[in-house]
Design a protein around this motif. Structure first.
Motif, PDB file in Angstrom:
ATOM      1  N   GLU A  98       0.786  -1.084  -0.082  1.00 46.15           N
ATOM      2  CA  GLU A  98       0.243   0.026   0.052  1.00 46.15           C
ATOM      3  C   GLU A  98       0.762   1.299  -0.039  1.00 46.15           C
ATOM      4  N   THR A 100       0.254   5.074   1.153  1.00 41.75           N
ATOM      5  CA  THR A 100      -0.642   6.073   1.998  1.00 41.75           C
ATOM      6  C   THR A 100      -0.077   7.738   1.694  1.00 41.75           C
ATOM      7  N   SER A 151       4.141   3.673  -9.268  1.00 42.11           N
ATOM      8  CA  SER A 151       2.873   3.944  -8.358  1.00 42.11           C
ATOM      9  C   SER A 151       2.877   4.936  -7.228  1.00 42.11           C
ATOM     10  N   GLU A 154       1.706   8.054  -9.189  1.00 44.29           N
ATOM     11  CA  GLU A 154       0.292   7.956  -9.299  1.00 44.29           C
ATOM     12  C   GLU A 154      -0.520   8.257  -8.187  1.00 44.29           C
ATOM     13  N   GLU A 155      -0.121   7.760  -7.075  1.00 39.57           N
ATOM     14  CA  GLU A 155      -0.715   8.032  -5.906  1.00 39.57           C
ATOM     15  C   GLU A 155      -0.935   9.382  -5.224  1.00 39.57           C
ATOM     16  N   ARG A 158      -3.151  11.175  -7.704  1.00 33.61           N
ATOM     17  CA  ARG A 158      -4.504  10.933  -7.109  1.00 33.61           C
ATOM     18  C   ARG A 158      -4.921  11.816  -5.880  1.00 33.61           C
ATOM     19  N   ASN A 159      -4.067  12.244  -5.139  1.00 36.71           N
ATOM     20  CA  ASN A 159      -4.187  12.971  -3.810  1.00 36.71           C
ATOM     21  C   ASN A 159      -3.751  14.579  -4.304  1.00 36.71           C
TER      22      ASN A 159
END
Length: 623
Positions: A98, A100, A151, A154-155, A158-159
């Motif tokens: 994950e 965060t 990744s 991308e996260e 996304r935020n």
């Protein structure tokens, strides 16, 4: 799709062949009768023995382990024999890693935290042979990192984290993964503006700063807030314009506006003029400058009287001023007011100290407070009678000594001068050391710094005439040298007591010490458990309940004492009078050296001394 299906069939077939003979015991398993009719697990395989046709053993499946009997899945307890094809398929669970992302409330920082992927596989637990076999499994856990730089990016996207990203950190985190939270992006803070600035050029700028004492401690009551006088044309203050701030940007790419620039304005009141071109404040009269801040406006005045608009407390600091003082509020606990002129307080005074060289007016209550009007005149006045008595006794002593040392009887004796002086003190001049000790005690009780000449003289007298010190003297001239010093001290004390008589006017006082070089008037409820020392008359229109009055003038009291006999004492010198409208038993009156304690209540009391220095009392009895 076709190839995948063929691959799946091959895997299944190999597993079936592997477990085809799972129910057959291994070669090393004994063939004794004890194993017959049982099932067991060994090295992850299930074995069954049922050769003597006894009761068939049973197998019960468990969670995470699917039991197949002859290729059919069984969900509950089932009887088996060694001819059955038994196969167990255990589960494997896999959780991906994950990422965060968290953003600080001010959006100036973005943090990332990564966690590894987790794979959990279950394995059959070996069990001994038993008729009813309940399958058991144990998990094995494996963790591995499957996070990539893409990744993470991308996260972040996304935020909505698009500004100030630390790409070096992302690359390093992929190469050296770790569980700690890392700062992935930083915004830029706005640059603060430079506010307008006002410089005040007289002492006691706003706000005042606490005084640092020599021992390093801080006196928060001494703020040096109140300024001295200034002359006409003096520049009191000047305004310096500031500059605007610069915007910043948050991690989402948004602009952060800077703080608003604070603008200050100069305003002039009485006695000042504003030069708007030079942004200066100038005094147009001589007087006491005052500055006050209201919002972003600096107000300036030059006044002939120092006026404290609110209370005297920790926010204002103590007031020490050469001139008159007027306080529109209260004087709070622990505060000090000192002035060379008059002091007027519109409110009350609580546990404070007021020292002035002018009159004092307190319109409301005075509680646990020391008030002194007229400087130290009253205290220095207490030394004068003792010094005069001491001078007279020393003069008598020198006359006697001069007679004795020249008498023919003493000329023949081998008696030293110091011995003669000590004997005379013990026989005839016992008052001398008594007067000296009273002077020492009076000096020690002073709540201010006495003149050094007075302190040195008292110490010298103690070292000369008390105890066995007279033995050190060798000749009479050592005593004669004190008379010029006594004359100079008397002159010094007279100068300190020659100031004008300053009055104190109060409404109510409780547990306080009131000292005035002039008169004292308590015009309200009265005076409770307080000490009053006045160089003039004392007038208490209400009640005097407890405490003491020492007055050099006349004393007038409405009601003195109480029905429980609280100690109430009034003293005046000979030639003055005491008048009381109503007095309770226990009230003590002293006129000159004459003293009287009332043993019953009385009205319209008048106390004086007659020609014989006896106390003369007149009153009306009370039923």
């Amino acid at each position: 799709m076709y190839k995948e299906e063929i691959l799946r069939k091959l895997i299944r077939k190999s597993l079936e062949e592997k477990t085809k003979n799972a129910c057959e015991p291994p070669d090393n398993v004994s063939d004794d009768a004890e194993q017959d009719g049982n099932a067991w697990v060994e090295k992850g395989k299930i074995y069954v023995r049922n050769r003597q046709q006894k009761r068939k053993p049973t197998i019960t499946p468990c969670k995470h382990a699917a039991l197949y009997i002859n290729k059919m899945q069984v969900y509950e307890q089932v009887a088996v024999d060694e001819d059955n094809e038994i196969f167990v398929e255990t589960e494997c669970e896999e959780t991906p890693g994950e990422i965060t992302v968290s953003v600080s409330p001010d959006k100036l920082k973005a943090f990332i935290k990564i966690s590894p992927a987790t794979k959990i596989c279950f394995h059959l637990v070996d069990q001994n042979a038993q008729e009813d076999l309940f399958l058991k499994v144990n998990p094995s856990v494996e963790q591995y990192w499957d996070i990539s730089a893409d990744s993470i990016k991308e996260e972040l996207a996304r935020n909505n984290v698009v500004y100030g990203i630390n790409y070096d950190l992302i690359d390093n985190l992929v190469k050296n993964p770790r569980l700690t939270e890392e700062l992935a992006a930083s915004g830029s803070e706005p640059q603060a503006p430079a506010d307008d600035r006002v410089e005040i050029y007289f002492a006691g700028t706003i706000p005042g700063k606490p005084k640092i004492l020599p021992d390093g401690s801080v006196d928060f009551r001494t703020l040096n807030r109140f300024p001295p006088s200034v002359e006409q044309e003096t520049i009191l203050a000047r305004r310096f314009p500031g500059t605007k701030g610069i915007p910043g940007r948050d991690v989402n790419g948004g602009l952060i506006p800077p703080a608003n620039q604070k603008h200050l304005f100069l305003k002039g009141g009485k006695g000042v003029a504003i030069d708007h071109e030079k942004q200066e404040v100038k005094a147009v009269i001589s007087g006491h400058p005052v500055a006050k801040i209201t919002g972003n406006v600096y107000w300036f005045d030059v006044l002939p009287v120092l006026v404290q608009q609110g209370n005297v407390d920790l926010s204002s600091g103590n007031i020490q001023f050469k001139g008159d003082i007027k306080v529109l509020g209260d004087v709070k606990a622990g505060m000090v007011i000192a002035s060379t002129g008059k002091t007027e307080i519109n409110g009350s005074v609580y546990e404070a100290t007021i020292n002035t060289y002018g009159d004092v007016l307190v319109r409301n209550n005075v509680i646990n407070t020391k008030i002194k009007a007229g400087g130290h005149e009253r205290y220095y006045a207490k030394f004068l009678p003792l010094l005069r008595e001491l001078k007279n006794k020393l003069r008598e002593l020198t006359e006697v000594l001069n007679f004795l040392i020249h008498h023919r009887f003493f000329e023949k004796q081998e008696l030293k001068f110091g011995q003669l002086l000590l004997v005379l003190e013990e026989m005839k001049f016992k008052e001398i050391p008594i007067f000296i000790n009273r002077l020492k005690e009076l000096g020690g009780n002073a709540d201010f710094e006495l003149h050094q000449e007075l302190i040195q003289f008292i110490n010298l007298m103690v070292d000369t005439f008390t105890g066995l010190n007279p033995l050190k003297l060798k000749k009479i001239t050592e005593i004669m040298m004190f008379f010029p010093q006594l004359a100079l001290l008397e002159k010094l004390l007279l100068e300190n007591t020659a100031e004008k008589a300053c009055a104190i006017l109060l409404s109510y006082t409780l547990n306080s010490k009131i000292t005035a070089s002039g008169s004292v008037l308590v015009g309200g409820t009265g005076c409770y458990n307080s000490f009053i020392d006045a160089g003039g008359d004392v007038n208490i229109r209400g009640v005097m309940r407890g405490g003491e009055i020492i007055s050099e003038g006349n004393v007038t009291v409405g009601t003195a004492g109480s029905d429980i006999g609280i100690s109430t004492i009034i003293r005046v010198p000979a030639g003055k009078s005491i008048k009381i409208n109503y007095a309770y038993p226990g009230v003590c009156l002293q006129v000159g050296r004459a003293f009287k304690e009332l043993i019953q209540s009385a009205r319209q009391i008048s106390a004086t001394v007659n020609e014989k220095a006896e106390l003369g009392l007149s009153w009306e009895g009370v039923d």
